[in-house]
Design a protein around this motif. Structure first.
Motif, PDB file in Angstrom:
ATOM      1  N   LEU A  54       2.893  11.453   8.920  1.00 24.81           N
ATOM      2  CA  LEU A  54       3.665  12.468   8.211  1.00 24.81           C
ATOM      3  C   LEU A  54       5.102  11.999   8.022  1.00 24.81           C
ATOM      4  CD1 LEU A  54       4.009  15.295   6.998  1.00 24.81           C
ATOM      5  CD2 LEU A  54       4.416  16.163   9.325  1.00 24.81           C
ATOM      6  N   THR A  55       5.669  11.374   9.043  1.00 22.34           N
ATOM      7  CA  THR A  55       7.025  10.827   8.942  1.00 22.34           C
ATOM      8  C   THR A  55       7.095   9.764   7.852  1.00 22.34           C
ATOM      9  OG1 THR A  55       7.435  11.222  11.300  1.00 22.34           O
ATOM     10  CG2 THR A  55       8.852   9.617  10.194  1.00 22.34           C
ATOM     11  N   SER A  56       6.099   8.872   7.808  1.00 23.63           N
ATOM     12  CA  SER A  56       6.057   7.844   6.775  1.00 23.63           C
ATOM     13  C   SER A  56       5.966   8.469   5.391  1.00 23.63           C
ATOM     14  CB  SER A  56       4.854   6.914   7.015  1.00 23.63           C
ATOM     15  OG  SER A  56       4.769   5.929   6.015  1.00 23.63           O
ATOM     16  N   MET A  61       8.842   9.540   0.310  1.00 28.50           N
ATOM     17  CA  MET A  61       9.361  10.394  -0.756  1.00 28.50           C
ATOM     18  C   MET A  61      10.879  10.319  -0.820  1.00 28.50           C
ATOM     19  SD  MET A  61       6.959  13.789  -0.889  1.00 28.50           S
ATOM     20  CE  MET A  61       7.450  14.392   0.733  1.00 28.50           C
ATOM     21  N   ARG A  62      11.520  10.273   0.321  1.00 28.78           N
ATOM     22  CA  ARG A  62      12.982  10.170   0.347  1.00 28.78           C
ATOM     23  C   ARG A  62      13.435   8.861  -0.280  1.00 28.78           C
ATOM     24  NH1 ARG A  62      15.371  12.247   6.077  1.00 28.78           N
ATOM     25  NH2 ARG A  62      17.143  11.127   5.162  1.00 28.78           N
ATOM     26  N   TYR A  63      12.673   7.788  -0.045  1.00 29.88           N
ATOM     27  CA  TYR A  63      13.057   6.511  -0.654  1.00 29.88           C
ATOM     28  C   TYR A  63      12.975   6.598  -2.178  1.00 29.88           C
ATOM     29  CZ  TYR A  63      13.014   1.775  -2.342  1.00 29.88           C
ATOM     30  OH  TYR A  63      13.323   0.648  -3.054  1.00 29.88           O
ATOM     31  N   LEU A  64      11.922   7.226  -2.693  1.00 25.75           N
ATOM     32  CA  LEU A  64      11.763   7.325  -4.139  1.00 25.75           C
ATOM     33  C   LEU A  64      12.838   8.202  -4.782  1.00 25.75           C
ATOM     34  CD1 LEU A  64       7.874   7.614  -4.424  1.00 25.75           C
ATOM     35  CD2 LEU A  64       9.310   5.617  -4.882  1.00 25.75           C
ATOM     36  N   VAL A  65      13.499   9.020  -3.971  1.00 28.49           N
ATOM     37  CA  VAL A  65      14.601   9.853  -4.479  1.00 28.49           C
ATOM     38  C   VAL A  65      15.927   9.113  -4.396  1.00 28.49           C
ATOM     39  CG1 VAL A  65      15.926  11.959  -4.087  1.00 28.49           C
ATOM     40  CG2 VAL A  65      13.435  12.012  -3.942  1.00 28.49           C
ATOM     41  N   ARG A  66      16.153   8.398  -3.283  1.00 27.09           N
ATOM     42  CA  ARG A  66      17.457   7.783  -3.041  1.00 27.09           C
ATOM     43  C   ARG A  66      17.477   6.273  -3.265  1.00 27.09           C
ATOM     44  NH1 ARG A  66      18.932  10.660   2.786  1.00 27.09           N
ATOM     45  NH2 ARG A  66      18.615  12.838   2.141  1.00 27.09           N
ATOM     46  N   ASN A  68      17.115   4.084  -1.052  1.00 25.08           N
ATOM     47  CA  ASN A  68      17.871   3.529   0.073  1.00 25.08           C
ATOM     48  C   ASN A  68      16.891   2.777   0.970  1.00 25.08           C
ATOM     49  OD1 ASN A  68      19.279   3.071   2.487  1.00 25.08           O
ATOM     50  ND2 ASN A  68      20.506   4.917   2.240  1.00 25.08           N
ATOM     51  N   MET A  69      17.149   1.479   1.183  1.00 22.63           N
ATOM     52  CA  MET A  69      16.214   0.663   1.960  1.00 22.63           C
ATOM     53  C   MET A  69      16.072   1.137   3.401  1.00 22.63           C
ATOM     54  SD  MET A  69      14.833  -1.447  -0.086  1.00 22.63           S
ATOM     55  CE  MET A  69      14.048  -2.611   1.028  1.00 22.63           C
ATOM     56  N   LYS A  70      17.051   1.889   3.894  1.00 21.83           N
ATOM     57  CA  LYS A  70      16.925   2.425   5.250  1.00 21.83           C
ATOM     58  C   LYS A  70      15.781   3.430   5.339  1.00 21.83           C
ATOM     59  CE  LYS A  70      21.736   1.777   6.700  1.00 21.83           C
ATOM     60  NZ  LYS A  70      22.960   2.445   7.231  1.00 21.83           N
ATOM     61  N   GLU A  71      15.532   4.146   4.240  1.00 26.03           N
ATOM     62  CA  GLU A  71      14.408   5.077   4.204  1.00 26.03           C
ATOM     63  C   GLU A  71      13.088   4.303   4.251  1.00 26.03           C
ATOM     64  OE1 GLU A  71      15.290   8.082   4.339  1.00 26.03           O
ATOM     65  OE2 GLU A  71      17.217   8.292   3.342  1.00 26.03           O
ATOM     66  N   ASP A  72      13.048   3.169   3.560  1.00 33.16           N
ATOM     67  CA  ASP A  72      11.847   2.328   3.577  1.00 33.16           C
ATOM     68  C   ASP A  72      11.593   1.763   4.962  1.00 33.16           C
ATOM     69  OD1 ASP A  72       9.698   0.710   2.182  1.00 33.16           O
ATOM     70  OD2 ASP A  72      10.958  -0.914   2.942  1.00 33.16           O
ATOM     71  N   ASP A  73      12.667   1.409   5.690  1.00 27.95           N
ATOM     72  CA  ASP A  73      12.508   0.890   7.053  1.00 27.95           C
ATOM     73  C   ASP A  73      11.753   1.877   7.935  1.00 27.95           C
ATOM     74  OD1 ASP A  73      13.912  -1.378   6.361  1.00 27.95           O
ATOM     75  OD2 ASP A  73      15.828  -0.655   7.139  1.00 27.95           O
ATOM     76  N   VAL A  74      12.156   3.133   7.866  1.00 26.02           N
ATOM     77  CA  VAL A  74      11.521   4.151   8.689  1.00 26.02           C
ATOM     78  C   VAL A  74      10.082   4.403   8.213  1.00 26.02           C
ATOM     79  CG1 VAL A  74      11.609   6.547   9.481  1.00 26.02           C
ATOM     80  CG2 VAL A  74      13.732   5.246   9.177  1.00 26.02           C
ATOM     81  N   SER A 141       5.100   0.396  -2.067  1.00 27.45           N
ATOM     82  CA  SER A 141       4.641   0.897  -0.763  1.00 27.45           C
ATOM     83  C   SER A 141       4.882   2.390  -0.625  1.00 27.45           C
ATOM     84  CB  SER A 141       5.359   0.152   0.363  1.00 27.45           C
ATOM     85  OG  SER A 141       5.080  -1.224   0.308  1.00 27.45           O
ATOM     86  N   ALA A 142       6.014   2.864  -1.128  1.00 30.98           N
ATOM     87  CA  ALA A 142       6.326   4.290  -1.032  1.00 30.98           C
ATOM     88  C   ALA A 142       5.320   5.121  -1.811  1.00 30.98           C
ATOM     89  CB  ALA A 142       7.734   4.553  -1.542  1.00 30.98           C
TER      90      ALA A 142
END
Length: 219
Positions: A54-56, A61-66, A68-74, A141-142
């Protein structure tokens, strides 16, 4: 500093308690008998897996909005650790099945759906490894992660409930409900579930930090 580590300490305490108390407390005399103790570990791993997948899903979704590679890391590390817990859940489930049904695997909608869900996320790992460009890898991946989680929900939670019958504990019509616990088992079950989820979160946190440190070193 305690405010940054309290949840890690709590998770460790809960898991230690689950391991010790899980082997010592009396369990109801059901068809599962002593193997019911596996509920503290097998189910806990699946709880952790669900929380991490669920976190992934959310961070994808947050990565596709922002973007930001930090979102992809998580997102990727949550999926990786979630997959690890899923595989461990399959293994502990097979041990439970052997003691309960006499076979490590039986044809059952719940079990088959779980296997399909694991393969879906294995494909996610393979997909990421096949793309060299970091930005393209993160975007593809997202998108895959979002659809993978939806498919996981379908195969693991929805389709098994539409089947005519399932012998898996916890399913409607199963001979023994895994979550139909006595008071003595509940006082271990709930802390164990929280402990496994916190452990998974801790591992993700460490892997994300290592990933970012490697990125800094490589650059």
């Amino acid at each position: 500093m305690f405010k940054y580590y309290w949840w890690k300490i709590l998770g460790g305490i809960f898991l230690l308690y689950a391991v010790v108390a899980g082997f010592l407390i009396p369990v109801p005399e059901t068809m599962i008998l002593e193997s019911l103790r596996n509920v503290f570990y097998h189910v806990g791993m699946w709880f952790a897996m669900f929380a991490l997948l669920l976190t992934s899903f959310v961070y994808s979704m947050r990565y596709l909005v922002r973007f930001n590679m930090k979102e992809d890391d998580v997102a990727v590390e949550a999926a990786n650790v979630g997959l690890m817990f899923g595989i461990l859940g399959i293994i502990t489930g097979m041990i439970w099945a052997k003691n309960t049904w006499g076979a490590y695997w039986v044809r059952d909608p719940k079990l088959d759906g779980a296997a399909v869900g694991i393969f879906i996320y294995m494909a996610y790992v393979i997909l990421r490894g096949s793309i060299d460009n970091p930005e393209k890898r993160a975007k593809v991946s997202a998108v895959y992660s979002i659809f993978a989680f939806i498919l996981w929900i379908v195969f693991v939670l929805i389709l098994p409930r539409t089947a005519d019958a399932s012998i898996h504990p916890g399913q409607d019509g199963a001979p023994v409900m895994a979550l139909d616990l006595s008071a003595s088992t509940r006082i271990v079950f709930y802390p164990a579930m929280i402990g496994w989820i916190l452990l998974g979160t801790w591992i993700v946190n460490l892997r994300v930090r290592v990933r970012r440190i490697k990125l800094i070193i490589d650059n």
